[in-house]
Motif scaffolding. Structure first.
Motif, PDB file in Angstrom:
ATOM      1  N   LEU A  25      21.341  12.682 -18.995  1.00 16.64           N
ATOM      2  CA  LEU A  25      21.324  14.079 -18.394  1.00 16.64           C
ATOM      3  C   LEU A  25      22.365  14.539 -19.535  1.00 16.64           C
ATOM      4  CD1 LEU A  25      22.201  13.822 -15.155  1.00 16.64           C
ATOM      5  CD2 LEU A  25      20.266  14.524 -16.085  1.00 16.64           C
ATOM      6  N   ARG A  78       8.630  11.074 -18.768  1.00 18.99           N
ATOM      7  CA  ARG A  78       8.819  11.694 -18.504  1.00 18.99           C
ATOM      8  C   ARG A  78       8.451  11.285 -16.553  1.00 18.99           C
ATOM      9  NH1 ARG A  78       8.267  17.248 -19.156  1.00 18.99           N
ATOM     10  NH2 ARG A  78       6.855  17.417 -17.022  1.00 18.99           N
ATOM     11  N   LEU A  79       8.270  10.314 -16.836  1.00 17.52           N
ATOM     12  CA  LEU A  79       8.528   9.276 -15.752  1.00 17.52           C
ATOM     13  C   LEU A  79       7.468   9.750 -13.989  1.00 17.52           C
ATOM     14  CD1 LEU A  79      11.918   9.948 -15.229  1.00 17.52           C
ATOM     15  CD2 LEU A  79      11.043   7.060 -15.893  1.00 17.52           C
ATOM     16  N   ARG A  83       7.790   9.068 -10.666  1.00 18.69           N
ATOM     17  CA  ARG A  83       7.148   9.335  -9.180  1.00 18.69           C
ATOM     18  C   ARG A  83       6.031   9.127  -8.110  1.00 18.69           C
ATOM     19  NH1 ARG A  83       8.431  15.613  -8.945  1.00 18.69           N
ATOM     20  NH2 ARG A  83       6.328  15.912  -8.054  1.00 18.69           N
ATOM     21  N   LEU A  86       7.259   6.992  -5.771  1.00 21.35           N
ATOM     22  CA  LEU A  86       7.986   7.426  -4.868  1.00 21.35           C
ATOM     23  C   LEU A  86       7.206   7.974  -4.059  1.00 21.35           C
ATOM     24  CD1 LEU A  86      10.927   8.537  -6.493  1.00 21.35           C
ATOM     25  CD2 LEU A  86      10.365   5.720  -5.163  1.00 21.35           C
ATOM     26  N   ARG A  90       6.437   7.684   0.529  1.00 20.00           N
ATOM     27  CA  ARG A  90       6.887   8.563   1.223  1.00 20.00           C
ATOM     28  C   ARG A  90       5.600   8.693   2.153  1.00 20.00           C
ATOM     29  NH1 ARG A  90       9.907  14.171   0.152  1.00 20.00           N
ATOM     30  NH2 ARG A  90      11.281  12.127  -1.576  1.00 20.00           N
TER      31      ARG A  90
ATOM     32  N   GLU B  82      16.766   9.728  -4.905  1.00 16.85           N
ATOM     33  CA  GLU B  82      15.798   9.254  -6.146  1.00 16.85           C
ATOM     34  C   GLU B  82      14.643   9.824  -6.405  1.00 16.85           C
ATOM     35  OE1 GLU B  82      16.284   7.631  -3.229  1.00 16.85           O
ATOM     36  OE2 GLU B  82      18.062   6.923  -3.932  1.00 16.85           O
ATOM     37  N   ARG B  83      14.333  10.626  -5.793  1.00 15.58           N
ATOM     38  CA  ARG B  83      13.252  11.579  -5.895  1.00 15.58           C
ATOM     39  C   ARG B  83      13.987  13.271  -6.495  1.00 15.58           C
ATOM     40  NH1 ARG B  83       7.936  13.784  -4.195  1.00 15.58           N
ATOM     41  NH2 ARG B  83       7.772  15.683  -4.449  1.00 15.58           N
ATOM     42  N   TRP B  85      16.403  13.102  -8.203  1.00 15.14           N
ATOM     43  CA  TRP B  85      17.369  12.888  -9.401  1.00 15.14           C
ATOM     44  C   TRP B  85      15.716  12.519 -11.014  1.00 15.14           C
ATOM     45  CZ3 TRP B  85      16.744  10.639 -14.103  1.00 15.14           C
ATOM     46  CH2 TRP B  85      17.795  10.600 -14.907  1.00 15.14           C
ATOM     47  N   LEU B  86      14.399  12.898 -10.218  1.00 16.27           N
ATOM     48  CA  LEU B  86      13.511  11.973 -10.861  1.00 16.27           C
ATOM     49  C   LEU B  86      12.809  13.803 -11.337  1.00 16.27           C
ATOM     50  CD1 LEU B  86      11.371   9.250  -9.799  1.00 16.27           C
ATOM     51  CD2 LEU B  86      13.028   9.603 -11.965  1.00 16.27           C
ATOM     52  N   ASP B  87      12.916  14.583 -10.802  1.00 16.22           N
ATOM     53  CA  ASP B  87      12.542  15.823 -10.707  1.00 16.22           C
ATOM     54  C   ASP B  87      13.495  16.328 -11.203  1.00 16.22           C
ATOM     55  OD1 ASP B  87      10.286  15.585  -8.561  1.00 16.22           O
ATOM     56  OD2 ASP B  87      11.502  16.846  -6.765  1.00 16.22           O
ATOM     57  N   TYR B  89      14.929  15.736 -13.502  1.00 14.49           N
ATOM     58  CA  TYR B  89      15.135  14.545 -14.754  1.00 14.49           C
ATOM     59  C   TYR B  89      13.886  15.636 -15.313  1.00 14.49           C
ATOM     60  CZ  TYR B  89      15.148  11.959 -19.140  1.00 14.49           C
ATOM     61  OH  TYR B  89      14.357  11.180 -20.174  1.00 14.49           O
ATOM     62  N   ARG B  90      13.086  15.844 -14.592  1.00 10.98           N
ATOM     63  CA  ARG B  90      11.876  16.710 -15.160  1.00 10.98           C
ATOM     64  C   ARG B  90      12.142  17.550 -15.830  1.00 10.98           C
ATOM     65  NH1 ARG B  90       5.930  15.731 -12.624  1.00 10.98           N
ATOM     66  NH2 ARG B  90       6.308  13.742 -12.706  1.00 10.98           N
TER      67      ARG B  90
END
Lengths: 115, 115
Positions: A25, A78-79, A83, A86, A90, B82-83, B85-87, B89-90
């Motif tokens: 961050l 970009r993970l 994502r 996850l 879900r 967690e999702r 957080w990834l969002d 970050y993007r």
DNA sequence: CGAATAGTGAACCATATGGTTCAGTATAGG
DNA sequence: CCTATACTGAACCATATGGTTCACTATTCG
């Protein structure tokens, strides 16, 4: 025992520490040196360098030595795969939940037949 | 050195191993015993029990002892944080990229002025 | 040149993973 | 009751984290 770590392993592993998430961050605000990061997260240079190494291995951070300073910046990762995992999980949970609901409805229907 | 692990730490940590991710997907197909999981992932009971313990601590799996069998099922944790957080970050990456583009445009404008 | 700064690397320490084996306990089923 | 099954716990092993200190190198700058 040799450990073959996948991309997902490395990325999720890198994200499993609050300091490293904080560093990501922070780098979002702009590039930073090891010293700057170490000071901000109240840690020794050596300690921060290790965290950066983990982030680098995961592709989340790239570094470049400029003079005596090592500049850290956000990497190309970009993970997306993480994502996607996850999201898939879900969906799995939703399907599983729907299946259970179906069973419940089935039981209720039988119950009604009995009455 | 005491380690205060957060929810994110535990969840991402649990996901950082291929076997554990596999166990989660497997449990999506239906509940399973430690033995079943151990056999499917070619591991000793004890080894699998440890993985399940990690998943349980992260809230991803719950277990229940039924007779001599410990039944494992997917837990209530939907990995929403967690999702998120990834969002986040993007979004950060996108903003950072936009900012860099802005700098490039600025440089190009100055270049034009000079000519 | 000489001093302050930034990083690096080795060594050390404690704990967590990722496994194993082995010895035990509890229960299901004949 | 007896045996096979399922798990549990302790002990052990190797490696990775998450830190530290200390010694050393490389650079910047007055």
């Amino acid at each position: 025992m040799v450990h073959y770590s996948s991309h997902l392993d490395d990325a999720f592993g890198a994200l499993s520490d609050a300091t490293r998430r904080g560093v990501l961050l922070q780098l979002g605000e702009g590039d930073a040196s090891i010293s700057t990061l170490a000071e901000r997260f109240r840690m020794t240079l050596t300690g921060m360098k290790k965290h950066v190494a983990v982030l680098e291995r995961a592709g989340l951070v790239t570094t470049e030595k400029v003079g005596r300073v090592r500049v850290c910046r956000l990497g190309p990762h970009r993970l997306d795969a993480e994502r996607a995992w996850l999201d898939g999980y879900r969906k799995l949970l939703d399907e599983r939940f729907d299946a259970l609901e179906e069973v419940v409805r089935e039981l209720e229907r039988k119950e009604d037949d009995r009455c």
